[in-house]
Design an enzyme around this catalytic site. Sequence first.
Site, PDB file in Angstrom:
ATOM      1  CD  GLU A   1       6.735  -0.380   6.921  1.00 11.27           C
ATOM      2  OE1 GLU A   1       7.794   0.257   6.794  1.00 11.27           O
ATOM      3  OE2 GLU A   1       6.273  -1.150   6.055  1.00 11.27           O
ATOM      4  N   GLY A   2       4.102  -1.608  10.538  1.00 10.99           N
ATOM      5  CA  GLY A   2       3.591  -2.978  10.590  1.00 10.99           C
ATOM      6  C   GLY A   2       4.145  -3.808   9.443  1.00 10.99           C
ATOM      7  CB  ALA A   3       4.562  -7.007   8.524  1.00 14.46           C
ATOM      8  N   GLY A   4       2.487  -5.911   6.021  1.00 14.08           N
ATOM      9  CA  GLY A   4       1.249  -6.196   5.311  1.00 14.08           C
ATOM     10  C   GLY A   4       0.121  -5.305   5.806  1.00 14.08           C
TER      11      GLY A   4
ATOM     12  CG  ASP B   1       9.661  -2.543   4.340  1.00 14.87           C
ATOM     13  OD1 ASP B   1      10.082  -2.542   3.176  1.00 14.87           O
ATOM     14  OD2 ASP B   1       8.493  -2.845   4.638  1.00 14.87           O
TER      15      ASP B   1
ATOM     16  CE  LYS C   1       8.458  -4.304   7.978  1.00 10.05           C
ATOM     17  NZ  LYS C   1       7.307  -3.930   7.132  1.00 10.05           N
TER      18      LYS C   1
ATOM     19  CB  ALA D   1      -0.907   0.007   1.224  1.00  9.75           C
ATOM     20  N   GLY D   2       2.104   1.093   0.505  1.00  3.79           N
ATOM     21  CA  GLY D   2       3.005   2.244   0.571  1.00  3.79           C
ATOM     22  C   GLY D   2       3.318   2.668   1.998  1.00  3.79           C
TER      23      GLY D   2
HETATM   24  N1  LIG Z   1       3.402   7.178  -4.095  1.00  7.51           N
HETATM   25  C1  LIG Z   1       4.183   6.265  -4.658  1.00  7.51           C
HETATM   26  N2  LIG Z   1       4.747   6.534  -5.855  1.00  7.51           N
HETATM   27  C2  LIG Z   1       5.541   5.633  -6.466  1.00  7.51           C
HETATM   28  N3  LIG Z   1       5.848   4.419  -5.967  1.00  7.51           N
HETATM   29  C3  LIG Z   1       5.309   4.102  -4.768  1.00  7.51           C
HETATM   30  C4  LIG Z   1       4.455   4.995  -4.065  1.00  7.51           C
HETATM   31  N4  LIG Z   1       4.079   4.390  -2.922  1.00  7.51           N
HETATM   32  C5  LIG Z   1       4.679   3.197  -2.906  1.00  7.51           C
HETATM   33  N5  LIG Z   1       5.418   3.015  -4.011  1.00  7.51           N
HETATM   34  C6  LIG Z   1       6.212   1.819  -4.368  1.00  7.51           C
HETATM   35  O1  LIG Z   1       5.362   0.691  -4.215  1.00  7.51           O
HETATM   36  C7  LIG Z   1       6.061  -0.394  -3.636  1.00  7.51           C
HETATM   37  C8  LIG Z   1       5.377  -0.777  -2.330  1.00  7.51           C
HETATM   38  O2  LIG Z   1       5.474   0.299  -1.416  1.00  7.51           O
HETATM   39  P1  LIG Z   1       5.948   0.049   0.082  1.00  7.51           P
HETATM   40  O3  LIG Z   1       7.139  -0.826   0.083  1.00  7.51           O
HETATM   41  O4  LIG Z   1       6.050   1.365   0.745  1.00  7.51           O
HETATM   42  O5  LIG Z   1       4.694  -0.786   0.626  1.00  7.51           O
HETATM   43  P2  LIG Z   1       4.445  -1.339   2.075  1.00  7.51           P
HETATM   44  O6  LIG Z   1       3.031  -1.065   2.425  1.00  7.51           O
HETATM   45  O7  LIG Z   1       5.453  -0.786   2.993  1.00  7.51           O
HETATM   46  O8  LIG Z   1       4.642  -2.933   1.906  1.00  7.51           O
HETATM   47  P3  LIG Z   1       5.057  -4.049   2.996  1.00  7.51           P
HETATM   48  O9  LIG Z   1       3.809  -4.716   3.425  1.00  7.51           O
HETATM   49  O10 LIG Z   1       5.965  -4.975   2.232  1.00  7.51           O
HETATM   50  O11 LIG Z   1       5.757  -3.380   4.129  1.00  7.51           O
HETATM   51  C9  LIG Z   1       7.502   0.075  -3.451  1.00  7.51           C
HETATM   52  O12 LIG Z   1       8.266  -0.300  -4.573  1.00  7.51           O
HETATM   53  C10 LIG Z   1       7.368   1.598  -3.396  1.00  7.51           C
HETATM   54  O13 LIG Z   1       8.529   2.294  -3.826  1.00  7.51           O
HETATM   55  C1  LIG Z   2       6.227  -9.979   2.250  1.00  2.66           C
HETATM   56  C2  LIG Z   2       5.402  -8.720   2.274  1.00  2.66           C
HETATM   57  N1  LIG Z   2       6.086  -7.682   1.574  1.00  2.66           N
HETATM   58  C3  LIG Z   2       5.087  -8.275   3.700  1.00  2.66           C
HETATM   59  N2  LIG Z   2       6.331  -8.035   4.394  1.00  2.66           N
HETATM   60  C4  LIG Z   2       4.245  -9.279   4.464  1.00  2.66           C
HETATM   61  C5  LIG Z   2       2.866  -9.392   3.890  1.00  2.66           C
HETATM   62  C6  LIG Z   2       2.002 -10.352   4.666  1.00  2.66           C
HETATM   63  C7  LIG Z   2       0.626 -10.487   4.082  1.00  2.66           C
HETATM   64  C8  LIG Z   2      -0.157 -11.549   4.737  1.00  2.66           C
HETATM   65  C9  LIG Z   2      -1.585 -11.584   4.231  1.00  2.66           C
HETATM   66  O1  LIG Z   2      -2.371 -10.695   4.561  1.00  2.66           O
HETATM   67  O2  LIG Z   2      -1.925 -12.477   3.454  1.00  2.66           O
HETATM   68 MG   LIG Z   3       6.926  -1.698   4.072  1.00  2.00          MG
END
Ligand SMILES: Nc1ncnc2c1ncn2[C@@H]1O[C@H](COP(=O)(O)OP(=O)(O)OP(=O)(O)O)[C@@H](O)[C@H]1O
Ligand SMILES: C[C@H](N)[C@H](N)CCCCCC(=O)O
Ligand SMILES: [Mg+2]
Length: 220
Positions: free
Chosen positions: A118-121, A55, A37, A13-14
């Site tokens: 920061e959470g995960a997923g 992350d 994290k 989600a970002g």
């Molecule tokens: N506003 C944005 N513009 C461009 N790229 C983005 C944007 N937001 C996120 N991304 C890209 O999308 C991907 C996922 O974003 P991010 O890693 O922040 O997600 P996350 O929610 O932290 O995921 P996770 O559950 O793995 O922690 C990354 O490659 C990031 O650079």
């Molecule tokens: C590997 C990934 N980028 C995250 N760190 C973990 C995402 C867990 C998702 C679990 C789920 O909701 O199915």
């Molecule tokens: Mg992340």
Amino acid sequence: MKTVFITGTDTDAGKTFTSVQLIHWWQNQGLSVAVSKPVAAGGTLNPAGRLENEDALALMAATQLETTYQEVNPYCFNAPASPHISAAQDNAQVSLAELQQHHQDVIATRGADICLVEGAGGWMVPINDSELLSALPITMRWPVILVVGMKLGCLNHALLTAAQIKAQGGHLVGWIANSPLPEMEFLAENIDTLASLIDAPLIGTIGYQQTEMTNFDLVL
Ligand SMILES: Nc1ncnc2c1ncn2[C@@H]1O[C@H](COP(=O)(O)OP(=O)(O)OP(=O)(O)O)[C@@H](O)[C@H]1O
Ligand SMILES: C[C@H](N)[C@H](N)CCCCCC(=O)O
Ligand SMILES: [Mg+2]
């Protein structure tokens, strides 16, 4: 120290992208920001042979505080999967009690103005066979920021997440509309819909590839 937990509508989600901007925004106001994290699934070995998650490294690069990897990310598992599966694959385990303890013993002693965790997923992600990561912000009484990854389907994910945080007795302090994809049809209409249906303020919007957010509206 005020601690805030960053959750998202889903993985990708970002949360990390947005967290980095929040850290810079706070630091530009002269605030010190500790980062965490606590559980990461998905890592690569660094030259010293330690498993590292991208992350955690991104949060460490954003904070101006001196910190160690272990402090920021005490639990890192190999597979980019749900943490409970990833841990089991590594013959490892993590519990809510261990995460609470690490925060109290290590992060909380830093004396920073703010701690971003920061959470995960998404919100309801298992860390073992009986516990969800959401129990950490709930039991620690941390306010929660929801990062909504703006794409088709996000209305359902965002509203379910907000409802569940409330049902668990959590405090959703606000949400951020982040666009991880180049274009979303009816982006403005979707943001308006969420603004009217989520019972928490819109902190800010982050456009695709927008790397410096300056107009967050957030009081912790
Ligand atoms: N506003 C944005 N513009 C461009 N790229 C983005 C944007 N937001 C996120 N991304 C890209 O999308 C991907 C996922 O974003 P991010 O890693 O922040 O997600 P996350 O929610 O932290 O995921 P996770 O559950 O793995 O922690 C990354 O490659 C990031 O650079
Ligand atoms: C590997 C990934 N980028 C995250 N760190 C973990 C995402 C867990 C998702 C679990 C789920 O909701 O199915
Ligand atoms: Mg992340």
